[in-house]
Design an enzyme around this catalytic site. Structure first.
Site, PDB file in Angstrom:
ATOM      1  N   GLN A 253       0.853  -1.201   0.000  1.00  0.00           N
ATOM      2  CA  GLN A 253       0.000   0.000   0.000  1.00  0.00           C
ATOM      3  C   GLN A 253       0.884   1.244   0.000  1.00  0.00           C
ATOM      4  O   GLN A 253       1.833   1.321   0.773  1.00  0.00           O
ATOM      5  CB  GLN A 253      -0.915   0.013   1.233  1.00  0.00           C
ATOM      6  N   GLU A 299      -2.854 -15.477  -3.884  1.00  0.00           N
ATOM      7  CA  GLU A 299      -2.200 -14.362  -4.571  1.00  0.00           C
ATOM      8  C   GLU A 299      -1.513 -14.907  -5.829  1.00  0.00           C
ATOM      9  O   GLU A 299      -0.915 -15.990  -5.793  1.00  0.00           O
ATOM     10  CB  GLU A 299      -1.172 -13.745  -3.591  1.00  0.00           C
ATOM     11  N   ASN A 326      -4.328 -17.991  -9.200  1.00  0.00           N
ATOM     12  CA  ASN A 326      -5.261 -16.975  -9.671  1.00  0.00           C
ATOM     13  C   ASN A 326      -6.556 -17.093  -8.852  1.00  0.00           C
ATOM     14  O   ASN A 326      -7.164 -18.166  -8.807  1.00  0.00           O
ATOM     15  CB  ASN A 326      -5.544 -17.215 -11.161  1.00  0.00           C
ATOM     16  N   ASP A 346      -9.277  -7.973  -1.940  1.00  0.00           N
ATOM     17  CA  ASP A 346      -8.594  -6.699  -2.214  1.00  0.00           C
ATOM     18  C   ASP A 346      -8.007  -6.745  -3.630  1.00  0.00           C
ATOM     19  O   ASP A 346      -6.789  -6.760  -3.818  1.00  0.00           O
ATOM     20  CB  ASP A 346      -7.476  -6.503  -1.158  1.00  0.00           C
ATOM     21  N   CYS A 373      -9.901  -0.257  -4.714  1.00  0.00           N
ATOM     22  CA  CYS A 373      -9.302   1.016  -5.124  1.00  0.00           C
ATOM     23  C   CYS A 373     -10.014   1.587  -6.350  1.00  0.00           C
ATOM     24  O   CYS A 373      -9.526   2.521  -6.966  1.00  0.00           O
ATOM     25  CB  CYS A 373      -7.811   0.830  -5.422  1.00  0.00           C
TER      26      CYS A 373
HETATM   27  C1  LIG Z   1      -4.452  -4.184  -4.327  1.00  0.00           C
HETATM   28  S1  LIG Z   1      -3.229  -5.435  -4.127  1.00  0.00           S
HETATM   29  C2  LIG Z   1      -3.605  -5.966  -2.496  1.00  0.00           C
HETATM   30  C3  LIG Z   1      -2.547  -6.757  -1.794  1.00  0.00           C
HETATM   31  C4  LIG Z   1      -2.732  -6.936  -0.282  1.00  0.00           C
HETATM   32  N1  LIG Z   1      -4.087  -7.258   0.066  1.00  0.00           N
HETATM   33  C5  LIG Z   1      -2.227  -5.712   0.464  1.00  0.00           C
HETATM   34  O1  LIG Z   1      -3.024  -5.030   1.128  1.00  0.00           O
HETATM   35  O2  LIG Z   1      -1.034  -5.446   0.402  1.00  0.00           O
HETATM   36  C6  LIG Z   1      -3.817  -6.657  -5.178  1.00  0.00           C
HETATM   37  C7  LIG Z   1      -3.001  -7.923  -5.241  1.00  0.00           C
HETATM   38  O3  LIG Z   1      -3.690  -8.841  -6.103  1.00  0.00           O
HETATM   39  C8  LIG Z   1      -2.723  -9.573  -6.832  1.00  0.00           C
HETATM   40  N2  LIG Z   1      -3.431 -10.120  -8.011  1.00  0.00           N
HETATM   41  C9  LIG Z   1      -3.684  -9.516  -9.187  1.00  0.00           C
HETATM   42  N3  LIG Z   1      -4.432 -10.307  -9.975  1.00  0.00           N
HETATM   43  C10 LIG Z   1      -4.664 -11.449  -9.264  1.00  0.00           C
HETATM   44  C11 LIG Z   1      -5.403 -12.643  -9.523  1.00  0.00           C
HETATM   45  N4  LIG Z   1      -6.045 -12.819 -10.672  1.00  0.00           N
HETATM   46  N5  LIG Z   1      -5.437 -13.589  -8.571  1.00  0.00           N
HETATM   47  C12 LIG Z   1      -4.802 -13.429  -7.396  1.00  0.00           C
HETATM   48  N6  LIG Z   1      -4.086 -12.312  -7.089  1.00  0.00           N
HETATM   49  C13 LIG Z   1      -4.028 -11.338  -8.012  1.00  0.00           C
HETATM   50  C14 LIG Z   1      -1.625  -8.576  -7.111  1.00  0.00           C
HETATM   51  O4  LIG Z   1      -0.398  -9.229  -7.390  1.00  0.00           O
HETATM   52  C15 LIG Z   1      -1.599  -7.777  -5.795  1.00  0.00           C
HETATM   53  O5  LIG Z   1      -0.689  -8.338  -4.887  1.00  0.00           O
END
Ligand SMILES: C[S@@+](CC[C@H](N)C(=O)[O-])C[C@H]1O[C@@H](n2cnc3c(N)ncnc32)[C@H](O)[C@@H]1O
Length: 415
Positions: A253, A299, A326, A346, A373
């Site tokens: 973040q 993740e 995924n 998230d 977001c």
């Molecule tokens: C907004 S960040 C939130 C991370 C964590 N919750 C934090 O607060 O630090 C979104 C996360 O989703 C992961 N991400 C993106 N696409 C994804 C998917 N299809 N499946 C799982 N994770 C994914 C990204 O790599 C990233 O770490």
């Protein structure tokens, strides 16, 4: 074609102003909320027009002189020219309007946690030219704007920017390397630089010789390869009494002053004593700060999952599992087999996959906390949950991104 005397009645997420003329909606670049302006049409679309401001006719009552000298050109901060209280109001309206439009939910008031206005970002990404100078991208274009400072970068990054520029200049001018982008990240005491570009053996030797034991943690990124030049390739952060390792390319973040507020809010909505499934968990900062033990995290970034496991050990978790996967492949059976009590989500700006919403709702999970977001995709997803028997219980916003129209929301839904 020029249209005169358009009043700006709203600002959309990419920072453009909204005006109406003869029943048509016009999205106008560089417009300020509340001003009256003349604009030149640059694109005719089926349901709206796109335009560029030519001149202000009546100044907005919310206008303030932007405190950053690069504001007029730089595409980084789109609403620094209106006062912070109005920025907050615009963001509230953005969320309220999205909920009204997509989910037909009307909320009278929406609480938003305000941020420190400037010097809040622990990460900035800059373009590097052939001479090694640092640039942001111009408004609505891919041209460069050279900068010497950035008002929203945190103090540590800001105070080190000229020294960091010296490094990128030296490398691009005196070696065969070509750095084209630099990401600067920091915690309270250390700075980590990801220098991205092309590095041959000769330039690698040059960089190792000159920068192996400097004051910055330096990584080179060439395509998919990451080479650690100095430091250990990661930064450590403390959040709500817990300690985390975050590697060079992992998500974290960006607002130093709001991370704890964001996670505390999610924790308050979630409640205690439950086993959670944390989807899009990154390096498990959210999972561990919000729920502590008894967590399964999912993740897509394998390296973040390595850090998540390390972070679980660091913080004494006993009952955890972090999966590199995924999130859209999580199904009803998995949620039931793992005896999950609540789910935290998230996702990135695109929001949730339809199949994932179906799996969650089919599993009849009682409680969902959704951190988002992007108000547009959040509202779309809330509607999809509502269509499948869920209600929106609580929503609050956290301003993680002052001077821009971006905003974070935290939502509690239940069956
Ligand atoms: C907004 S960040 C939130 C991370 C964590 N919750 C934090 O607060 O630090 C979104 C996360 O989703 C992961 N991400 C993106 N696409 C994804 C998917 N299809 N499946 C799982 N994770 C994914 C990204 O790599 C990233 O770490």
């Amino acid at each position: 074609m020029i249209i005169k005397d358009i009043k700006i009645i709203d600002i959309i997420q990419d920072g453009r102003g909204v005006g109406k003329k003869d029943g048509k909606t016009i999205f106008i670049e560089n417009a300020i909320f509340g001003e009256v302006l003349d604009a030149e049409i640059i694109a005719f679309k089926k349901n709206y027009l796109e335009a560029r401001k030519i001149q202000t006719k009546i100044q907005s009552q919310y206008y303030r002189k932007p405190p950053c000298p690069y504001f007029d050109e730089c595409g980084g901060c789109s609403i620094m020219d209106i006062n912070y209280q109005k920025q907050i109001e615009l963001k509230k309206n953005l969320i309220k309007n999205a909920l009204k439009k997509s989910a037909k939910i009307e909320i009278s008031d929406l609480e938003i946690m305000e941020s420190k206005e400037f010097h809040y970002r622990n990460k900035i990404r800059l373009k590097v030219d052939e001479n090694g100078n640092l640039n942001y991208l111009k408004n609505y274009s891919d041209q460069y704007v050279a900068i010497k400072n950035c008002l929203i970068a945190n103090e540590l990054i800001s105070n080190n920017l000229s020294e960091i520029t010296k490094i990128s200049r030296d490398i691009n001018l005196n070696s065969s390397a070509k750095i084209d982008e630099i990401t600067i990240r920091s915690n309270n005491s250390d700075i980590l630089l990801n220098l991205q570009g092309k590095f041959d053996q000769e330039s690698l030797n040059y960089i190792k010789e000159n920068y192996s034991d400097g004051k910055y943690k330096i990584n080179l990124i060439d395509g998919k390869k990451l080479i650690v030049i100095s430091g250990n390739g990661y930064l450590e952060y403390n959040i709500l009494g817990k300690n985390f390792k975050i590697s060079a390319l992992d998500f974290y973040q960006v607002n130093d002053f709001q991370i704890e507020n964001l996670y505390s809010l999610a924790k308050e909505f979630l409640g205690e004593n439950q086993k959670i499934l944390d989807l899009y968990c990154g390096s498990a900062t959210s999972s561990i700060a919000i729920n502590g033990d008894h967590v399964i995290g999912v993740e897509i970034n394998k390296n973040a999952i390595k850090d998540a496991n390390e972070n679980a050990k660091r913080n004494g978790l006993k009952n955890y599992k972090f999966l590199a996967k995924n999130a859209k492949y999580i199904d009803e059976k998995f949620i039931k087999n793992e005896k999950i009590d609540a789910i935290t989500l998230d996702p990135p700006r695109a929001g949730l996959d339809k199949d994932l919403i179906k799996a969650i709702t089919d599993s009849k999970i009682q409680k969902i906390v959704y951190i988002s977001c992007n108000p547009q995709t959040l509202a779309r997803d809330i509607k999809r949950f509502m269509d499948r028997g869920y209600v929106l219980k609580k929503i609050k916003a956290v301003d993680m991104f002052p001077q821009t129209m971006h905003v974070e929301s935290v939502v509690l839904m239940s069956k």
